[in-house]
Motif scaffolding. Structure first.
Motif, short mmCIF file in Angstrom:
data_model
loop_
_atom_site.label_atom_id
_atom_site.label_comp_id
_atom_site.label_asym_id
_atom_site.label_seq_id
_atom_site.Cartn_x
_atom_site.Cartn_y
_atom_site.Cartn_z
N GLY A 143 6.93 -6.03 -9.03
CA GLY A 143 6.55 -6.02 -7.40
C GLY A 143 5.43 -5.08 -6.99
O GLY A 143 4.59 -5.62 -6.31
N TYR A 144 5.30 -3.98 -7.64
CA TYR A 144 4.21 -3.04 -7.37
C TYR A 144 2.89 -3.69 -7.72
O TYR A 144 1.87 -3.71 -6.90
CB TYR A 144 4.34 -1.60 -8.04
N MET A 145 2.76 -4.31 -8.78
CA MET A 145 1.50 -4.75 -9.29
C MET A 145 1.24 -6.06 -8.30
O MET A 145 -0.04 -6.46 -7.80
CB MET A 145 1.62 -5.28 -10.59
N GLY A 146 2.29 -6.82 -7.83
CA GLY A 146 2.15 -7.83 -7.08
C GLY A 146 1.60 -7.45 -5.73
O GLY A 146 0.66 -8.31 -5.32
N SER A 147 1.89 -6.48 -5.14
CA SER A 147 1.67 -6.23 -3.95
C SER A 147 -0.05 -5.52 -4.23
O SER A 147 -0.69 -5.60 -3.15
CB SER A 147 2.37 -5.21 -3.00
N LEU A 148 -0.32 -4.82 -5.19
CA LEU A 148 -1.76 -4.53 -5.35
C LEU A 148 -2.50 -5.25 -5.43
O LEU A 148 -3.58 -5.57 -4.78
CB LEU A 148 -1.51 -3.54 -6.98
N LEU A 149 -2.06 -6.67 -5.87
CA LEU A 149 -3.09 -7.75 -5.94
C LEU A 149 -3.40 -8.31 -4.64
O LEU A 149 -4.56 -8.95 -4.39
CB LEU A 149 -2.27 -9.08 -6.83
N HIS A 150 -2.47 -8.18 -3.66
CA HIS A 150 -2.71 -8.38 -2.18
C HIS A 150 -3.24 -7.31 -1.64
O HIS A 150 -3.29 -7.09 -0.21
CB HIS A 150 -1.38 -8.93 -1.44
N LEU A 151 -3.87 -6.27 -2.29
CA LEU A 151 -4.40 -4.99 -1.83
C LEU A 151 -3.46 -4.23 -0.78
O LEU A 151 -3.83 -3.59 0.19
CB LEU A 151 -5.83 -5.30 -0.85
N ASP A 152 -2.17 -4.22 -1.06
CA ASP A 152 -1.14 -3.70 -0.43
C ASP A 152 -0.64 -2.44 -1.22
O ASP A 152 -0.18 -2.45 -2.10
CB ASP A 152 0.03 -4.67 -0.23
N LEU A 153 -1.39 -1.28 -0.54
CA LEU A 153 -0.81 0.00 -1.40
C LEU A 153 0.37 0.34 -0.62
O LEU A 153 0.76 1.72 -0.58
CB LEU A 153 -2.11 0.93 -1.10
N GLY A 154 1.10 0.05 0.28
CA GLY A 154 2.48 0.60 0.95
C GLY A 154 1.98 1.46 2.21
O GLY A 154 0.98 1.28 2.63
N ARG A 155 2.92 1.94 2.68
CA ARG A 155 2.68 2.68 3.97
C ARG A 155 2.91 4.30 3.65
O ARG A 155 3.48 4.67 2.90
CB ARG A 155 3.74 2.31 5.00
N SER A 156 2.22 5.08 4.65
CA SER A 156 2.16 6.52 4.65
C SER A 156 3.53 6.94 5.15
O SER A 156 4.14 6.50 6.01
CB SER A 156 0.94 7.01 5.44
N LEU A 157 3.77 8.13 4.66
CA LEU A 157 5.01 8.96 5.00
C LEU A 157 4.75 9.65 6.17
O LEU A 157 5.35 9.96 7.18
CB LEU A 157 5.59 9.66 3.93
N SER A 158 3.73 10.44 5.88
CA SER A 158 3.13 11.45 7.00
C SER A 158 2.61 10.94 8.33
O SER A 158 2.79 11.77 9.17
CB SER A 158 2.18 12.37 6.21
N THR A 159 2.15 9.67 8.25
CA THR A 159 1.77 9.00 9.27
C THR A 159 2.52 7.77 9.46
O THR A 159 2.11 6.85 8.99
CB THR A 159 -0.01 8.66 9.37
#
Lengths: 344, 342
Positions: free
Chosen positions: A87-103
């Motif tokens: 799943g992580y690699m899949g989102s990386l391929l879409h340049l999706d690095l997730g969302r920030s916690l602090s912001t």
């Protein structure tokens, strides 16, 4: 070593070389992404699972909590490691690095993109300025090495090379922002200007960038001048320089022979330091309160913002990998000995 | 060996080195690497200079272009070249123009005398532009001719980088660059050192042929007596910064008068026959620091030394076209048995 046409590699060979570099580069990025995935998963306390559990404690249903956490980190907090990894690699391929916690809720890519604007230009300017300055002065220091000017230049290089960057930064702030306040003490731009393409805003940007850029320039100038000086001295001792003089070549030609041969090894270092610029300069950005990538990394660590940390590391890695490839290709372009793949 | 140079004599310039002294700055003060050398290069001839490492022969060669490198310094003397005057008084642009244009120099280890980052052709053009050659196409044509003359494919060589050429090819490129501007005086410093025997022979043949074709006055510096015997018309033997013997090559080699020259010849191993016949010269060549300040510089290794050698430096004496600087040769010339010399 024979060629159909000496020194002129065929197009196919160039394409193969670039292709090889790209494959190796992608492999390196993949390895780093995997390592950072594993580290974030294995950090004591497991921030992902912790987030998941705290959401459940706040009253979310497990499904909701799982989705929310997945949005935050870019991968599922439950399920086996393999599924999460895919799943992580899949989102990386879409340049999706997730969302920030602090912001909360802001995508990591957005944060990095904003910070990069404050890092890339000043650090690039500092790198190029110090390179040009250091290389030019290095040539003089080498040619005048038996005189006072050469001694002074070499000494300036050694001194600046030895002084830590934060000392230079603090010193400059103390002098130009406090003692003799002609420069702003921090921040990237004055707030009263409307961001956009207008003289006031751009002027303020430049004004605020002066001290960080100068600090960066002074901090890396010493390394360049010392490296260039020793390279020039080495090339001066090479037979072909004397031979060029004995053939009556104009000083300009001899100088170019000298400079080009001496500067060659420095291009690799230059390309690599340009790659490093995505790491920002933690000290300089901290001192001048410059919201660049370095500061972003520090903040992400202090606020345990793992998604942001992972994303920043990844960007730094990609920068270095790309710079490595660029350095290699650049060397191929400027050094014929590398181009034909043979020993000199 | 005996070249018919009469046709060219009018063209070829003569070179006269007079009382040349070159000193090197050392912690122990300025020490002479070349001292009081008188040497005339007859127009249209090849003069060989032999000597051991440190005998001052390369320094002598560089003096012909007023190019002694620091910490060395030409302390006294003159180098007169016909049509150019005293090279040692030339400065700045005048000196630069003379180098390459009037005096060609083939570098010691010419294999490293090329810029590794530029093709030979581009370096040739740099050379042409440096000397205000207007017809650069003509220059390239001349270069190709010269390279072809030396058995190479000119177009291919000009398009190559130095690392794409073999040692012998680089050496020939060095010779081409020294000749392409039509320099009439050519200095070759160790032109065949570090080359294999076959290539050595080729290079020596080329030097001889080009020399005759172009009516040059040539100076060949080497430590290889065999090489010099093959190309030179006259031979100067250097020891400790002095020219100890000078004369026609066949006479100097066939009937050496200076004990050092005799020792050098005895030290040459023969290709055929007993290897033990070759006898190494006893002792070591002097360095700048160990050079005696008075008396004969060779006396420590000389089997014919006399009391006078300790105190007086032998003067160069000219007798029937040969000069020798030796007290013993001077005094006992008639007593020397001929069989000892052959």
């Amino acid at each position: 070593m024979t060629h159909a046409v000496p020194g002129r590699p065929r197009l196919g060979a160039i394409a193969r070389k670039i292709g090889g570099h790209l494959v190796r580069g992608l492999a390196m990025i993949w390895v780093v992404a995997t390592i950072s995935f594993v580290i974030i998963r294995e950090i004591p306390g497991n921030p992902v699972l912790g987030q998941y559990e705290s959401l459940i404690q706040k009253g979310m249903s497990p499904e909701q909590a799982e989705r929310a956490t997945a949005v935050l980190y870019g991968f599922l907090p439950t399920g086996n490691l393999w599924q999460q990894y895919v799943g992580y690699m899949g989102s990386l391929l879409h340049l999706d690095l997730g969302r920030s916690l602090s912001t909360p809720g802001v995508e990591v890519t957005t944060l990095i993109g904003h910070a990069a604007r404050w890092t890339v230009l000043p650090v690039l300017a500092g790198t190029l300025l110090s390179f040009l300055l250091g290389v030019t002065m290095g040539v003089y220091a080498a040619i005048k090495r038996s005189g006072k000017l050469g001694d002074a230049l070499a000494l300036s290089g050694s001194l600046l090379h030895g002084v830590p960057v934060y000392v230079i930064g603090l010193l400059l702030t103390a002098i130009f922002a406090t003692l003799w306040p002609i420069m702003p003490s921090g921040g990237p731009v004055d707030v009263e200007f409307v961001p956009g393409f207008n003289a006031g805003y751009i002027g303020s940007l430049v004004h605020h960038a002066v001290l960080p850029v100068v600090t960066y320039t002074l901090a890396s100038y010493g390394g360049w001048i010392l490296a260039m000086k020793s390279n020039v001295v080495a090339v001066l001792g090479d037979d072909f320089i004397l031979a060029a003089e004995l053939r009556g070549l104009r000083r300009g030609f001899v100088f170019r022979y000298l400079a080009r041969n001496a500067i060659l090894p420095l291009f690799t270092i230059l390309a690599l330091s340009i790659g490093m610029l995505f790491g920002g300069s933690i000290f300089i950005e901290e001192i001048f309160n410059y919201p660049g990538l370095g500061l972003l990394l520090v903040n992400s660590i202090s606020s345990r913002d793992y998604a942001l940390m992972g994303g920043t590391f990844l960007v730094i890695t990609v920068g270095i990998v790309v710079a490595n490839i660029a350095a290699d290709l650049l060397y191929t372009a400027i050094d014929p000995r590398v181009r034909s793949g043979g020993a000199a | 060996m005996t070249a018919d140079t009469t046709a060219h004599d009018i063209e070829a310039p003569g070179v006269r080195i007079r009382d040349l002294t070159v000193v090197y700055k050392t912690p122990a003060g300025e020490l002479p690497a070349v001292r009081g050398v008188d040497l005339a290069l007859a127009p249209g001839t090849i003069t060989g200079v032999v000597g051991e490492s440190g005998s001052g022969k390369s320094t002598l060669a560089l003096s012909l272009l007023n190019a002694v490198q620091p910490p060395g310094r030409i302390a006294a003397g003159s180098v007169e070249i016909d049509g150019l005057g005293d090279v040692l008084t030339l400065r700045g642009e005048d000196l630069r123009r003379a180098r390459g244009r009037q005096v060609g120099y083939v570098f010691q280890a010419a294999q490293n005398s090329l810029n590794p980052l530029k093709t030979i052709g581009k370096q040739l053009l740099d050379l042409g532009r440096s000397h205000d050659v207007e017809d650069l196409r003509g220059l390239v044509r001349d270069a190709k001719d010269l390279l072809a003359r030396m058995g190479m494919d000119g177009a291919r060589v000009l398009d190559s980088y130095q690392h794409e050429l073999s040692g012998g090819m680089r050496q020939r490129v060095g010779i081409m660059l020294a000749l392409v501007l039509n320099a009439k005086v050519v200095v070759l410093d160790e032109p065949t050192t570090a080359l294999d025997m076959i290539t050595q022979a080729t290079i020596l043949r080329i030097i001889r042929e080009v020399h005759e074709e172009r009516a040059l006055t040539t100076l060949v510096i080497t430590h290889d007596v065999g090489a010099v015997a093959e190309v030179a018309d006259s031979l100067a033997v250097m020891y400790g910064g002095r020219v100890v013997e000078h004369g026609p090559v066949t006479e100097v080699l066939g009937d050496a008068r200076h004990p050092y020259t005799q020792g050098l010849i005895r030290a040459i191993p023969r290709l055929s026959g007993d290897l033990s016949l070759a006898r190494a010269l006893p002792g070591r060549p002097p360095t700048l620091g160990t050079l005696p300040t008075q008396g004969c510089v060779f006396r420590e290794r000389c089997e014919r030394r006399m009391d006078v050698c300790e105190t007086d430096e032998p003067m160069s004496v000219n007798r029937d076209g040969r000069t020798v600087a030796c007290h013993a040769a001077d005094r006992h010339l008639t007593l020397v048995k001929r069989k000892e010399l052959v």
